[in-house]
Design a protein around this motif. Structure first.
Motif, mmCIF file in Angstrom:
data_model
loop_
_atom_site.group_PDB
_atom_site.id
_atom_site.type_symbol
_atom_site.label_atom_id
_atom_site.label_comp_id
_atom_site.label_asym_id
_atom_site.label_seq_id
_atom_site.Cartn_x
_atom_site.Cartn_y
_atom_site.Cartn_z
ATOM 1 N N LEU A 150 0.903 -1.138 -0.059
ATOM 2 C CA LEU A 150 -0.048 -0.076 0.015
ATOM 3 C C LEU A 150 0.892 1.106 0.113
ATOM 4 C CD1 LEU A 150 -2.548 -1.088 2.806
ATOM 5 C CD2 LEU A 150 -2.843 -1.236 0.363
ATOM 6 N N SER A 151 0.279 2.420 -0.392
ATOM 7 C CA SER A 151 1.029 3.841 -0.341
ATOM 8 C C SER A 151 1.022 4.088 1.054
ATOM 9 C CB SER A 151 0.151 4.657 -1.099
ATOM 10 O OG SER A 151 -0.918 4.997 -0.456
ATOM 11 N N ILE A 152 1.921 5.152 1.427
ATOM 12 C CA ILE A 152 2.075 5.425 2.998
ATOM 13 C C ILE A 152 0.668 6.016 3.456
ATOM 14 C CG2 ILE A 152 2.860 7.211 4.549
ATOM 15 C CD1 ILE A 152 5.547 6.895 2.630
ATOM 16 N N LYS A 153 -0.064 6.826 3.048
ATOM 17 C CA LYS A 153 -1.285 6.921 3.252
ATOM 18 C C LYS A 153 -2.351 5.919 3.547
ATOM 19 C CE LYS A 153 -5.212 10.106 2.186
ATOM 20 N NZ LYS A 153 -5.964 11.140 1.269
ATOM 21 N N ALA A 158 -5.039 1.485 6.841
ATOM 22 C CA ALA A 158 -5.240 0.010 6.982
ATOM 23 C C ALA A 158 -4.550 -0.646 8.181
ATOM 24 C CB ALA A 158 -4.423 -0.839 5.846
ATOM 25 N N SER A 159 -3.469 0.111 8.743
ATOM 26 C CA SER A 159 -3.002 -0.467 10.224
ATOM 27 C C SER A 159 -3.977 -0.090 11.206
ATOM 28 C CB SER A 159 -1.722 0.679 10.357
ATOM 29 O OG SER A 159 -0.749 0.255 9.568
ATOM 30 N N LYS A 160 -4.667 1.206 11.114
ATOM 31 C CA LYS A 160 -5.772 1.701 12.149
ATOM 32 C C LYS A 160 -6.703 0.536 12.178
ATOM 33 C CE LYS A 160 -5.129 6.622 12.651
ATOM 34 N NZ LYS A 160 -5.404 7.882 12.263
ATOM 35 N N HIS A 161 -7.163 0.172 10.884
ATOM 36 C CA HIS A 161 -8.259 -0.689 10.727
ATOM 37 C C HIS A 161 -7.872 -2.158 11.471
ATOM 38 C CE1 HIS A 161 -11.761 -2.113 8.992
ATOM 39 N NE2 HIS A 161 -11.337 -2.796 7.978
ATOM 40 N N MET A 162 -6.876 -2.617 11.101
ATOM 41 C CA MET A 162 -6.213 -3.868 11.599
ATOM 42 C C MET A 162 -6.289 -3.711 13.017
ATOM 43 S SD MET A 162 -3.640 -6.609 10.302
ATOM 44 C CE MET A 162 -2.218 -6.106 10.929
ATOM 45 N N SER A 163 -5.591 -2.596 13.701
ATOM 46 C CA SER A 163 -5.555 -2.554 14.906
ATOM 47 C C SER A 163 -6.706 -2.729 15.693
ATOM 48 C CB SER A 163 -4.672 -1.547 15.618
ATOM 49 O OG SER A 163 -4.559 -1.074 16.826
ATOM 50 N N GLU A 164 -7.694 -1.992 15.291
ATOM 51 C CA GLU A 164 -9.051 -2.037 16.008
ATOM 52 C C GLU A 164 -9.626 -3.388 15.781
ATOM 53 O OE1 GLU A 164 -13.417 0.176 15.547
ATOM 54 O OE2 GLU A 164 -11.873 0.954 14.279
#
Length: 319
Positions: A150-153, A158-164
């Motif tokens: 994925l791009s940085i943005k 995606a990281s926030k989504h997976m953490s949640e």
């Protein structure tokens, strides 16, 4: 019945029967099954697969015997230690070193099943879902997807989504989770937890500090030791290709070959050893600079993983 995690979460039980029918008619799946189990009667196998109505039934009656048989075939022995480290009143995030793409989590869940524990949900990179049937099969087997490339943005979203999702799985779904300590396998077997992985795990809840969020996961480091690595020559080849061409990237064919040889290659003895839940050690972190806390947490995890390795004769010889 949809929710915000449909794009990455394992299948729901009401999707199981349809997913199985879609997998069974896929020629790629038929080929893979006949390759791993050449003596199989396809009609019997299809009838057996078609019986399952939920993930638990599918895992305990289909996946367990298949992976157990496979594990016995490719190893001389499979041992596990320290099950008393698990507090059965809570769910845990098991964070482990990563040796084999499929069998690390697969064999761990076989061992959990034999201990009377529910299997974990498994984090798997979407780069490995090369065919639609693989995507369906891993999600049927309680895997959730880690978005790659994925791009940085996009990566931050995606990281926030997976953490949640991971916090949701532990707290609301009451499912334990297995995740590797880094993206991809450590090709040189120098296992180090990526700070960025720990930062991702602590992105949720947003109102909690890094250490508070990490503590909510009841994180237990897990050490996986294979006496022999059947993919060692593939890793060496990749090192050489990267040395000769800094822009070298593995192809899908390379990924498939790594999965196939990793699953079917001889591993000698296999040992799983659970470490201590890191919450008491996290309590001791007094570093006020929040940018340094992930590095300190990673060191705690690595210390647990390293001290729980099984050291085989070939390791002494190599040393």
């Amino acid at each position: 019945m949809s929710n915000k995690f449909d794009d990455i979460a394992p299948l729901y039980d009401h999707e199981v029967e349809q997913a199985i029918q879609e997998i069974l008619v896929d020629p790629g799946f038929q080929h893979a099954v006949k390759y791993i189990m050449p003596d199989i009667d396809w009609n019997d196998f299809s009838a057996e697969m078609s019986k399952y109505e939920n993930k638990k039934q599918f895992q305990s009656e289909m996946i367990y015997p298949v992976v157990k048989t496979l594990g016995m075939r490719v190893s001389s022995n499979i041992k596990s230690y320290n099950w008393d480290k698990i507090d059965r009143s809570v769910e845990h995030l098991f964070l482990s070193n990563h040796r084999d793409i499929v069998l690390d989590a697969g064999l761990f869940n076989i061992l959990r099943h034999e201990q009377g524990l529910e299997t974990t949900e498994i984090a798997i990179g979407d780069n490995l879902l090369i065919h639609p049937w693989i995507d369906k099969l891993v999600r049927l087997n309680k895997s959730f997807l880690v978005r790659r490339g994925l791009s940085i943005k996009e990566r931050l979203i995606a990281s926030k989504h997976m953490s949640e999702y991971i916090h949701h799985a532990l707290k609301n779904k009451r499912e334990s989770v297995w995740i590797a300590q880094r993206e991809g396998r450590a090709k040189n077997s120098d296992d180090r937890t990526q700070d960025s992985l720990l930062k991702m795990l602590a992105l949720y809840p947003e109102d909690k500090s890094f250490l508070e969020s990490l503590k909510e996961l009841n994180l237990i480091p897990l050490s996986i030791s294979y006496e022999y690595d059947p993919t060692d020559y593939l890793k060496a080849k990749e090192f050489q290709q990267k040395r000769d061409d800094p822009d070298f990237k593995k192809s899908q064919r390379d990924d498939l070959l790594n999965m196939e040889i990793g699953i079917l290659g001889k591993k000698g003895e296999i040992v799983f050893r659970l470490g201590n839940c890191i919450n008491p050690e996290l309590e001791k972190i007094t570093e006020p600079d929040r940018r340094l806390q992930p590095e300190l947490a990673a060191k705690i995890i690595d210390r647990e993983i390293h001290r729980n390795y099984e050291i085989f004769p070939c390791n002494y010889i190599a040393h």
